[in-house]
Design a protein around this motif. Structure first.
Motif, PDB file in Angstrom:
ATOM      1  N   ASP A 174      17.383  -0.480 -19.684  1.00  0.00           N
ATOM      2  CA  ASP A 174      15.868  -0.126 -19.594  1.00  0.00           C
ATOM      3  C   ASP A 174      15.452  -2.085 -18.306  1.00  0.00           C
ATOM      4  OD1 ASP A 174      16.510   2.522 -19.970  1.00  0.00           O
ATOM      5  OD2 ASP A 174      15.036   2.344 -22.263  1.00  0.00           O
ATOM      6  N   GLY A 175      15.218  -2.751 -18.537  1.00  0.00           N
ATOM      7  CA  GLY A 175      15.075  -3.450 -17.921  1.00  0.00           C
ATOM      8  C   GLY A 175      15.444  -4.362 -16.560  1.00  0.00           C
ATOM      9  N   HIS A 176      16.946  -4.059 -17.291  1.00  0.00           N
ATOM     10  CA  HIS A 176      17.718  -4.694 -15.922  1.00  0.00           C
ATOM     11  C   HIS A 176      18.807  -3.294 -15.299  1.00  0.00           C
ATOM     12  CE1 HIS A 176      16.911  -8.130 -18.444  1.00  0.00           C
ATOM     13  NE2 HIS A 176      17.262  -8.865 -17.248  1.00  0.00           N
ATOM     14  N   PRO A 177      17.559  -2.285 -14.411  1.00  0.00           N
ATOM     15  CA  PRO A 177      18.653  -1.278 -14.329  1.00  0.00           C
ATOM     16  C   PRO A 177      19.913  -1.276 -13.250  1.00  0.00           C
ATOM     17  CG  PRO A 177      16.063  -0.736 -14.215  1.00  0.00           C
ATOM     18  CD  PRO A 177      16.846  -2.482 -14.478  1.00  0.00           C
ATOM     19  N   PRO A 178      21.403  -1.574 -13.505  1.00  0.00           N
ATOM     20  CA  PRO A 178      22.331  -1.752 -12.685  1.00  0.00           C
ATOM     21  C   PRO A 178      22.528  -1.111 -11.853  1.00  0.00           C
ATOM     22  CG  PRO A 178      23.539  -0.658 -15.067  1.00  0.00           C
ATOM     23  CD  PRO A 178      21.637  -0.687 -15.487  1.00  0.00           C
ATOM     24  N   ARG A 179      23.021  -1.058 -11.092  1.00  0.00           N
ATOM     25  CA  ARG A 179      23.941  -0.312  -9.597  1.00  0.00           C
ATOM     26  C   ARG A 179      23.855   1.433 -10.223  1.00  0.00           C
ATOM     27  NH1 ARG A 179      24.536  -4.703  -5.584  1.00  0.00           N
ATOM     28  NH2 ARG A 179      22.737  -5.690  -5.615  1.00  0.00           N
ATOM     29  N   ALA A 199      20.953 -13.389 -21.405  1.00  0.00           N
ATOM     30  CA  ALA A 199      21.790 -14.858 -19.929  1.00  0.00           C
ATOM     31  C   ALA A 199      22.256 -14.905 -19.300  1.00  0.00           C
ATOM     32  CB  ALA A 199      22.295 -15.851 -21.069  1.00  0.00           C
ATOM     33  N   VAL A 200      22.670 -13.307 -19.375  1.00  0.00           N
ATOM     34  CA  VAL A 200      23.807 -13.078 -17.986  1.00  0.00           C
ATOM     35  C   VAL A 200      22.718 -12.217 -17.355  1.00  0.00           C
ATOM     36  CG1 VAL A 200      25.646 -11.165 -16.954  1.00  0.00           C
ATOM     37  CG2 VAL A 200      25.693 -12.267 -19.132  1.00  0.00           C
ATOM     38  N   GLY A 201      21.767 -11.394 -16.920  1.00  0.00           N
ATOM     39  CA  GLY A 201      20.757 -10.711 -16.802  1.00  0.00           C
ATOM     40  C   GLY A 201      20.016 -11.350 -16.043  1.00  0.00           C
ATOM     41  N   ASP A 202      19.101 -12.639 -16.740  1.00  0.00           N
ATOM     42  CA  ASP A 202      18.506 -13.438 -16.265  1.00  0.00           C
ATOM     43  C   ASP A 202      19.119 -13.954 -15.018  1.00  0.00           C
ATOM     44  OD1 ASP A 202      16.657 -12.586 -16.974  1.00  0.00           O
ATOM     45  OD2 ASP A 202      16.525 -15.128 -18.636  1.00  0.00           O
ATOM     46  N   ASP A 203      20.788 -14.377 -14.712  1.00  0.00           N
ATOM     47  CA  ASP A 203      21.281 -15.267 -13.999  1.00  0.00           C
ATOM     48  C   ASP A 203      21.932 -14.750 -12.799  1.00  0.00           C
ATOM     49  OD1 ASP A 203      21.942 -17.530 -13.409  1.00  0.00           O
ATOM     50  OD2 ASP A 203      23.829 -17.517 -14.572  1.00  0.00           O
ATOM     51  N   VAL A 204      22.220 -13.865 -12.702  1.00  0.00           N
ATOM     52  CA  VAL A 204      23.805 -12.569 -12.362  1.00  0.00           C
ATOM     53  C   VAL A 204      23.315 -11.422 -12.080  1.00  0.00           C
ATOM     54  CG1 VAL A 204      26.199 -11.858 -12.258  1.00  0.00           C
ATOM     55  CG2 VAL A 204      25.466 -14.144 -13.616  1.00  0.00           C
ATOM     56  N   GLU A 205      23.227 -10.927 -10.704  1.00  0.00           N
ATOM     57  CA  GLU A 205      23.458  -9.584 -10.057  1.00  0.00           C
ATOM     58  C   GLU A 205      24.087  -9.283 -10.345  1.00  0.00           C
ATOM     59  OE1 GLU A 205      21.848  -7.639  -6.216  1.00  0.00           O
ATOM     60  OE2 GLU A 205      21.305  -9.968  -5.988  1.00  0.00           O
ATOM     61  N   LEU A 206      24.380  -7.934 -11.135  1.00  0.00           N
ATOM     62  CA  LEU A 206      25.417  -7.301 -10.985  1.00  0.00           C
ATOM     63  C   LEU A 206      25.813  -5.586 -10.362  1.00  0.00           C
ATOM     64  CD1 LEU A 206      25.119  -6.944 -14.749  1.00  0.00           C
ATOM     65  CD2 LEU A 206      26.062  -8.658 -13.811  1.00  0.00           C
ATOM     66  N   GLU A 207      26.805  -5.456  -9.852  1.00  0.00           N
ATOM     67  CA  GLU A 207      26.820  -4.508  -9.294  1.00  0.00           C
ATOM     68  C   GLU A 207      27.075  -3.794  -9.907  1.00  0.00           C
ATOM     69  OE1 GLU A 207      26.230  -6.351  -6.745  1.00  0.00           O
ATOM     70  OE2 GLU A 207      27.492  -7.526  -7.328  1.00  0.00           O
ATOM     71  N   ALA A 208      27.651  -3.081 -11.695  1.00  0.00           N
ATOM     72  CA  ALA A 208      28.411  -2.651 -12.603  1.00  0.00           C
ATOM     73  C   ALA A 208      27.823  -3.032 -13.396  1.00  0.00           C
ATOM     74  CB  ALA A 208      29.372  -1.922 -11.720  1.00  0.00           C
ATOM     75  N   VAL A 209      28.123  -2.462 -14.515  1.00  0.00           N
ATOM     76  CA  VAL A 209      28.016  -2.445 -16.110  1.00  0.00           C
ATOM     77  C   VAL A 209      28.619  -1.418 -17.148  1.00  0.00           C
ATOM     78  CG1 VAL A 209      26.665  -2.399 -17.921  1.00  0.00           C
ATOM     79  CG2 VAL A 209      25.581  -3.781 -15.849  1.00  0.00           C
ATOM     80  N   LYS A 210      29.761  -1.385 -17.999  1.00  0.00           N
ATOM     81  CA  LYS A 210      30.462  -0.819 -18.570  1.00  0.00           C
ATOM     82  C   LYS A 210      30.401  -0.947 -19.760  1.00  0.00           C
ATOM     83  CE  LYS A 210      34.478  -0.134 -21.259  1.00  0.00           C
ATOM     84  NZ  LYS A 210      35.351  -1.010 -21.983  1.00  0.00           N
ATOM     85  N   THR A 211      30.340   0.192 -20.767  1.00  0.00           N
ATOM     86  CA  THR A 211      29.758  -0.116 -22.198  1.00  0.00           C
ATOM     87  C   THR A 211      31.197   0.170 -22.777  1.00  0.00           C
ATOM     88  OG1 THR A 211      28.343   1.978 -22.505  1.00  0.00           O
ATOM     89  CG2 THR A 211      26.970  -0.613 -22.037  1.00  0.00           C
TER      90      THR A 211
END
Length: 542
Positions: free
Chosen positions: A99-104, A70-82
């Motif tokens: 792997d399908g939505h490689p973040p910057r 839901a997030v990846g299909d709609d929002v372009e992300l500058e960073a992801v933190k796990t």
């Protein structure tokens, strides 16, 4: 829409904490504090408080995958933190999405080992986490997790930890932030070990507190935000370390729970918000219109004693009225960081560059005060002090600032300009007693800081400068200023005394602002440096 918005969009993938100290709660607070827009995907729902975890519910991975999609299909992300991923299935689900939505920028806090040393993941999940870490831009393990990551024994020193990190970085090409908070000792550091061989270290000091819950989550989320917004690794690490230290210092004041409480993620934001307030520093009716007697100042008992004692009833009344501001200066974040040696060098250099600009203008104010004074001894004192500013103190500044741009290339800050304009106006357009009272805090409050200093070790980074605060010659100068002000008050009219007392208190507040201003800078703006991309975008937005 711009490709890189001024406010980076940052996603936290982690578990919950209903008391708000860790997990997605801490991440969202940290992202906001670091000037980002935070989003959260929940991997686990925890029942916990400041004493520990009571229960954990891990939703089906289909729910996790649906959140991520839901997030990846709609929002372009500058960073992801796990953060807490918990099980092998969860880690594999997140891995597939990454792997399908490689973040910057991907910052991985490899939650594998608790502060107690207990392993948090089953063996198969631990192996999945080790594989996942190789996809990161940077990992932020604690000392025990660094050992698991590298397959080595737990590091006993900061040097051992750095060597472990360097080996893993060479093998994987993934940067590591080495944190020494779980090692013994008062002096701490966070160090970026980069795949390009770069090493950026930021010094800090241990805070005596139990409010450290969620520090790992908070550091990694804020780091992801700063990196996602365009900061270099060195800039991001410096900002995050300083911000987190302040958050830890003030966590206990939140009074959340009776165990290991959270840090105060918003303390820096509240401090900066207060600094931007337009509320008057001194109410119109704060002082009576006439001061016929020192008791008319109606000052309370001084909140702190004066290191350089008042020389008469009027300076005694002034100290009682302004001592609370003297205490604020001594307890300010700038002075405390300067004294314990953790003040970043660019911040100190900015302070010195502004102090140098201030002194040039202060010298002119003292010269003007000397010309207007009708007391021969006061005229001689103010004129001598004016020359001392240029001949002795300015030379000291030049020696400290030799590695920075020339003074003419350093712009005066709004805080410094406001203070010097205030002093000049009080000296030129008001009775002499008003000008004398206005210039007094620069003497008296600096000596107050010096008088409260502990013994300074020779290897302290700012030892030579700190010793100038309590130089005997400077103390003698403070006593001369006190004597001149006391005589001016004794000779002045009650109305002029009231105006002078107001000028003294306002100058005390200007002093507090002057000390604190360096801690309000955007990253990279200190001491004439070019601002970071984030700072430039913030300036453009204004």
């Amino acid at each position: 829409m711009p490709a890189h918005p001024a406010v980076p969009r940052v996603l936290s993938i982690a578990g919950t904490d209903p008391t708000g100290g860790a997990g997605t709660s801490a991440d969202l607070k940290s992202i906001a504090a670091a000037d980002g827009y935070g989003m959260a995907v929940v991997t686990a729902v925890l029942a916990q408080n400041t004493h520990g975890v009571r229960d954990i519910h891990v939703p089906p991975t289909a729910v996790l995958a649906a959140q991520l999609a839901a997030v990846g299909d709609d929002v372009e992300l500058e960073a992801v933190k796990t953060g807490m991923l918990g099980t092998a299935e969860v880690i594999e689900t997140v891995t597939a999405w990454v792997d399908g939505h490689p973040p910057r920028v991907l910052v991985v806090d490899p939650v594998m080992v608790a502060t107690s040393g207990d392993r948090l993941l089953a063996p198969e999940a631990e192996q999945a986490m080790l594989r996942f870490c190789r996809r990161a831009s940077v990992v932020t393990p604690n000392i025990d997790e660094l050992a698991v990551l590298t397959g080595a024994a737990r590091a006993r020193t900061a040097q051992e930890a750095l060597e472990q990190a360097e080996g893993w970085v060479r093998e994987t090409g993934v940067a590591v932030v080495v944190k020494t908070g779980h090692l013994a000792g008062r002096d701490l550091s966070t160090t970026w070990v980069g795949a390009d061989g770069a090493r950026h270290s930021v010094a800090s000091t241990r805070v005596d507190t139990t409010s450290t819950h969620g520090t790992g989550c908070s550091l990694s989320a804020a780091l992801a935000t700063r990196l996602g917004g365009g900061d270099s690794p060195a800039e991001a690490l410096a900002w995050v370390t300083d911000w987190l230290h302040e958050a830890i210092e003030h966590g206990a004041a939140l009074q959340v729970g009776s165990g290991h409480g959270p840090v105060d993620h918003a303390h820096r934001s509240r401090r900066l918000q207060a600094a931007g307030s337009a509320a008057p520093w001194l109410a119109a009716d704060a002082l009576p219109p006439r001061l016929a007697d020192p008791a008319d100042l109606a000052a309370p008992t001084p909140s702190v004693p004066a290191t350089v004692a008042p020389v008469g009833p009027w300076t005694e009344a002034l100290w009682a009225a302004g001592s609370s501001l003297a205490a604020e200066i001594a307890g300010s974040g700038f002075v405390r960081a300067l004294v314990d040696g953790r003040l970043p060098e660019p911040v100190f250099s900015f302070y010195l560059s502004q102090d140098s600009l201030y002194l040039a203008r202060y010298s002119r104010t003292l010269a003007a005060l000397a010309e207007r004074s009708t007391d021969p001894s006061a005229r001689e004192f103010w004129a001598g002090s004016s020359g001392h500013c240029l001949e002795v103190e300015a030379e000291l500044h030049r020696s400290w600032l030799a590695h920075l741009p020339a003074e003419s290339d350093t712009a005066i800050s709004p805080v410094t300009s406001a203070y010097t304009d205030f002093l000049h106006a009080q000296t030129l357009s008001s009775p002499t007693v008003v000008g004398a009272a206005a210039v007094l805090p620069c003497f008296w409050l600096y000596a107050q800081v010096g008088g409260g200093l502990p013994d300074i070790a020779p290897d302290h980074p700012y030892s030579a400068w700190l010793e100038t605060y309590r130089d005997p010659g400077f103390v003698t100068g403070v006593q001369g200023a006190l004597g001149a002000v006391e005589r001016e008050f004794a000779a002045a009219t009650p109305e002029d005394r009231a105006e002078a007392a107001r000028a003294f208190l306002l100058a005390c507040r200007h002093e507090l602002e002057f000390f604190d201003q360096a801690r309000r800078l955007p990253p990279g703006a200190a001491a004439g440096r070019s601002p970071s991309p984030r700072a430039r975008s913030e300036a453009a937005a204004l």
